[in-house]
Design a protein around this motif. Structure first.
Motif, mmCIF file in Angstrom:
data_model
loop_
_atom_site.group_PDB
_atom_site.id
_atom_site.type_symbol
_atom_site.label_atom_id
_atom_site.label_comp_id
_atom_site.label_asym_id
_atom_site.label_seq_id
_atom_site.Cartn_x
_atom_site.Cartn_y
_atom_site.Cartn_z
ATOM 1 N N PHE A 166 0.908 -1.002 0.092
ATOM 2 C CA PHE A 166 -0.136 -0.040 -0.028
ATOM 3 C C PHE A 166 0.795 1.312 0.152
ATOM 4 C CE2 PHE A 166 -3.965 -2.148 2.189
ATOM 5 C CZ PHE A 166 -3.832 -2.819 1.005
ATOM 6 N N ALA A 167 2.148 1.246 0.757
ATOM 7 C CA ALA A 167 2.864 2.583 0.820
ATOM 8 C C ALA A 167 3.456 2.659 -0.718
ATOM 9 C CB ALA A 167 3.955 2.310 1.859
ATOM 10 N N ALA A 168 3.782 1.543 -1.461
ATOM 11 C CA ALA A 168 4.326 1.551 -2.448
ATOM 12 C C ALA A 168 3.455 2.493 -3.432
ATOM 13 C CB ALA A 168 4.757 0.319 -3.113
ATOM 14 N N ILE A 169 2.396 2.039 -3.439
ATOM 15 C CA ILE A 169 0.998 2.513 -4.231
ATOM 16 C C ILE A 169 0.814 4.053 -3.914
ATOM 17 C CG2 ILE A 169 -1.355 2.275 -4.826
ATOM 18 C CD1 ILE A 169 -1.215 -0.646 -4.226
ATOM 19 N N TYR A 198 -2.820 6.075 8.305
ATOM 20 C CA TYR A 198 -4.030 4.770 8.428
ATOM 21 C C TYR A 198 -3.172 3.694 8.664
ATOM 22 C CZ TYR A 198 -7.127 1.350 6.868
ATOM 23 O OH TYR A 198 -8.070 0.132 6.630
ATOM 24 N N LEU A 199 -2.044 3.359 7.640
ATOM 25 C CA LEU A 199 -1.245 1.723 7.788
ATOM 26 C C LEU A 199 -0.565 1.763 9.310
ATOM 27 C CD1 LEU A 199 0.570 2.088 4.410
ATOM 28 C CD2 LEU A 199 -1.591 0.689 5.061
ATOM 29 N N LEU A 200 -0.587 2.809 10.037
ATOM 30 C CA LEU A 200 0.251 2.730 11.086
ATOM 31 C C LEU A 200 -0.614 2.613 12.280
ATOM 32 C CD1 LEU A 200 3.406 5.364 10.672
ATOM 33 C CD2 LEU A 200 3.371 2.879 10.964
ATOM 34 N N ALA A 201 -1.660 3.389 12.267
ATOM 35 C CA ALA A 201 -2.681 3.423 13.443
ATOM 36 C C ALA A 201 -3.776 2.460 13.289
ATOM 37 C CB ALA A 201 -3.183 4.791 13.431
ATOM 38 N N VAL A 202 -4.574 2.132 12.001
ATOM 39 C CA VAL A 202 -5.629 1.673 11.890
ATOM 40 C C VAL A 202 -5.447 0.286 11.187
ATOM 41 C CG1 VAL A 202 -7.944 1.546 11.063
ATOM 42 C CG2 VAL A 202 -6.887 3.832 11.590
ATOM 43 N N ALA A 203 -4.871 0.073 10.412
ATOM 44 C CA ALA A 203 -4.725 -1.295 9.551
ATOM 45 C C ALA A 203 -4.185 -2.407 10.422
ATOM 46 C CB ALA A 203 -3.688 -1.068 8.254
ATOM 47 N N PRO A 204 -3.265 -2.372 11.302
ATOM 48 C CA PRO A 204 -2.759 -3.487 11.966
ATOM 49 C C PRO A 204 -4.086 -3.891 13.099
ATOM 50 C CG PRO A 204 -1.085 -1.579 12.281
ATOM 51 C CD PRO A 204 -2.359 -0.963 11.452
ATOM 52 N N VAL A 230 -10.561 -1.711 1.840
ATOM 53 C CA VAL A 230 -11.743 -0.872 1.668
ATOM 54 C C VAL A 230 -11.873 0.359 2.358
ATOM 55 C CG1 VAL A 230 -14.129 -0.872 1.757
ATOM 56 C CG2 VAL A 230 -13.140 -2.770 0.747
ATOM 57 N N PRO A 231 -11.483 0.285 3.658
ATOM 58 C CA PRO A 231 -11.496 1.355 4.466
ATOM 59 C C PRO A 231 -10.547 2.532 4.046
ATOM 60 C CG PRO A 231 -11.736 -0.229 5.878
ATOM 61 C CD PRO A 231 -11.544 -0.883 4.728
ATOM 62 N N LEU A 232 -9.479 2.013 3.479
ATOM 63 C CA LEU A 232 -8.172 3.000 2.998
ATOM 64 C C LEU A 232 -8.773 3.804 1.799
ATOM 65 C CD1 LEU A 232 -5.288 4.319 3.052
ATOM 66 C CD2 LEU A 232 -4.511 2.182 1.847
ATOM 67 N N ALA A 233 -9.370 2.932 1.026
ATOM 68 C CA ALA A 233 -9.870 3.397 -0.483
ATOM 69 C C ALA A 233 -11.055 4.396 -0.136
ATOM 70 C CB ALA A 233 -10.313 2.322 -1.392
ATOM 71 N N GLY A 234 -11.901 4.074 0.873
ATOM 72 C CA GLY A 234 -12.789 5.059 1.618
ATOM 73 C C GLY A 234 -12.300 6.311 1.811
ATOM 74 N N LEU A 235 -11.181 6.015 2.681
ATOM 75 C CA LEU A 235 -10.576 7.332 3.498
ATOM 76 C C LEU A 235 -10.191 8.371 2.174
ATOM 77 C CD1 LEU A 235 -9.748 8.758 6.138
ATOM 78 C CD2 LEU A 235 -7.799 7.180 5.946
#
Length: 626
Positions: free
Chosen positions: A182-185, A232-238, A606-611
């Motif tokens: 996701f970070a690369a994208i 988001y990747l650091l705080a929510v995704a995990p 999906v939440p990341l795309a929505g965010l």
């Protein structure tokens, strides 16, 4: 009909007809699309496939094969011009699939030799960052590189690095693997060359007479979206991803300690090592339970003791620590444990209730001579043994940590004395090949970043080099290939073929966008972003970019507003390939190392795309003056 390459307006403001764009980069004409039964059937098959992937009631391989078959049957009686079976099977020879599978082999070569870990761990030991800070540094490095380098080699570089960092930080690799992709994208959506998708949109826009996209034209919005995504990747995704790796490690006994024995030989690096505060620095991850020199036994503390040739150290350590120690220094093994085979497995076996080993010491059973498997350690429930390994008398339920050739480990299935725990099998790293694997890896990265050869050729070259150099055996390379990916990519390409043949994507785009274009530019732009973001997760992101660019320009012209915002929306939304593993090839690369399932990408993606959709919808009217 509208002349190709020219801007056009529809008859009435807010009216968007169903059209199909013919030709390359807009070279062709627009024509009305009429829904057909093949279109509806393709929509149904794709919907069922996505649900089946997410539900995981059937194997992913079965779902993929059934999807391809269903799509072929839909067009079997489609008449002249309908795609034949070869069009739906072309994905098995697609360069994207070959590239991914070859890179899996290259990655396995790096893991097998431990070359990346050997380079990274000294830096990690020096920095000593907390897990959150390590993850932040990892994602920022990936995003920054991906802004200027192709995303795929960047992720390939960082997969083994992230694995080593996760092991060192004692966190599951799943916490960071999906974030790598996701970070690369996210980083790729900040510059014109950050992704091939960006270049395709810019080319398609220029061909349509639309705005010319510069190198940093969308960097501001892209950077804002990337920053939101990394947070988001650091705080929510995990918190959204299940910790399957921890369960695996628990069942495999990664946290359990085994009693093992180290005999100091003349070539050992331990000679001259002196205890400091009762511990030996070279054995920092092991607990020395007993120190024996000749007939004399010394118990802790070991103040001022210096290790000499012939000393015997009884240590307690996890299987992970023992595996790393043996890979780095094979001389730690007893003299009868020389590793001559190149395909060594570390595996656990439990002493059976009726075993002849019960009540006998390890030295008495001659296990190595009977099975070619060496007993490295013994684990006895929660008890910590303090005795020389050779004199420990085995009990029912004791777990033996064994090292042996793959073929002989398989023979233990028929051994009545032990119960082989096959799920615990793991290959021992071949550190002697680490420099060679590192050179091969550096070479293919250099070729990939300079575009000297197509990426598929570079990947195949790396895979062949790993095999030819002995960094991997053919059987190890075959096991590195993920069967799920091998069928998932052709299935995804078959879905794209069906949508292209029926015009389903164009029909859906104009149908949905046309319903809201009367609400104004901001609402239309938001719907366009959402539609492209959904499409890019079901069909190729590059195909989505080429498909929606002329639609975006046409909609902007119809609304009488600047086309820049709509073209940029296609760029950002086409890069939102987070919701499915088939959305982008780096998602497929991290599936295996992260122990992910299809539903995991839905759960976190999906939440990341929505965010990002929400952030773009709120910021676009301000930044683009809509």
């Amino acid at each position: 009909m509208v002349q190709a390459g020219r801007r056009h307006r529809f008859a009435r403001r807010g009216e968007v007809p169903y059209i199909r764009w013919r030709g390359s980069h807009g070279a062709g004409a627009l024509e009305t699309i009429e829904p057909t039964w093949q279109m509806w059937a393709s929509f149904a098959v794709i919907g069922v496939a996505v649900v089946a992937y997410a539900a995981e009631r059937w194997a992913m391989e079965l779902t993929s094969a059934a999807t391809i078959l269903a799509l072929m049957l839909i067009f079997q009686w489609g008449g002249a011009g309908a795609p034949g079976p070869e069009a739906f099977l072309a994905g098995f020879a697609a360069p994207a699939l070959i590239t991914i599978l070859a890179l899996m082999v290259v990655g396995q070569g790096l893991i097998r030799t431990g070359s990346i870990e050997a380079l990274v761990m000294p830096l990690v030991n020096r920095l000593r960052l907390r897990p959150v800070a390590t993850g932040a540094l990892l994602f920022l490095a990936v995003a920054l590189l991906s802004a200027f380098i192709n995303n795929t080699p960047v992720v390939v570089i960082f997969i083994p690095i992230a694995t080593a960092l996760a092991a060192r930080a004692d966190v599951p690799a799943a916490r960071w693997m999906m974030g790598l992709s996701f970070a690369a994208i996210l980083g790729g959506m900040t510059t014109l060359i950050g992704s091939s998708t960006n270049l395709l949109v810019a080319g398609a826009a220029a061909a349509q007479g639309g705005p010319v996209i510069g190198f940093f034209d969308f960097a501001l919005m892209g950077t804002i979206l990337a920053a939101i995504g990394i947070a988001y990747l650091l705080a929510v995704a995990p918190r959204l991803l299940p910790d399957r790796e921890s369960l695996t490690r628990q069942y495999m006994g990664e946290g359990r300690h085994y009693v093992a024995q180290i005999t100091v030989r003349e070539s050992s690096r331990l000679i001259g090592e002196r205890a400091v505060a009762g511990r030996f620095p070279a054995l920092a991850d092991m607990t020395v339970r007993l120190f024996q020199r000749g007939p004399h036994v010394v118990l802790p503390p070991y103040d001022e003791i210096e290790i000499q040739v012939g000393d015997v150290l009884v240590v307690a350590a996890t299987r992970e620590v023992l595996a790393q120690a043996l890979a780095n220094t094979p001389s730690l093994l007893p003299p009868d444990g020389e590793m001559t085979a190149s395909d060594q497995l570390l595996v656990e076996a439990m002493v059976a209730p009726t075993s002849r080993l019960v009540g006998r010491a390890v030295a008495e059973i001659g296990f190595h001579y009977q099975t070619d498997c060496l007993v490295l350690g013994v684990q006895r429930r929660s008890r910590m043994l303090r005795a020389n390994l050779d004199v420990i008398r085995l009990e029912v339920g004791d777990v033996l940590l064994l090292l042996g050739p793959r073929e002989r480990v398989r023979d233990l299935r028929a051994d009545a004395d032990v119960v082989l725990l096959e799920w615990s099998a793991r290959e021992l790293a071949a550190r002697r090949k680490a420099p060679l694997a590192g050179i091969i890896f550096a070479g293919i990265i250099a070729l990939a970043t300079t575009d000297a050869l197509p990426l598929v050729m570079v990947a195949l070259l790396g895979a062949v080099a790993m095999l030819a150099s002995g960094c991997l055996t053919p059987s190890q390379a075959a096991r590195a290939i993920d069967r799920r990916v091998a069928l998932l990519v052709p299935a995804a390409l078959a879905m794209g073929t069906a949508l292209a043949a029926t015009g389903g994507a164009e029909w859906l785009a104009h149908n949905l966008v046309g319903q809201v274009s009367g609400l104004g530019p901001a609402a239309t732009l938001s719907v366009l972003f959402a539609l492209v973001a959904v499409a890019t997760n079901l069909i190729s992101n590059n195909a989505t970019a080429v498909l929606f660019t002329p639609i975006a320009i046409a909609v902007a012209a119809n609304l009488g507003v600047s086309e820049v915002a709509f073209v940029h929306a296609v760029i950002f939304a086409a890069n939102c390939s987070f919701a499915t593993p088939i959305g982008y090839q780096t998602n497929l690369l991290v599936m295996g190392p992260g122990h992910y399932r299809f539903a995991d990408f839905l759960r976190a993606g999906v939440p990341l795309a929505g965010l990002l959709w929400l952030a773009f919808s709120l910021l676009a009217p301000i930044l683009y003056g809509l």
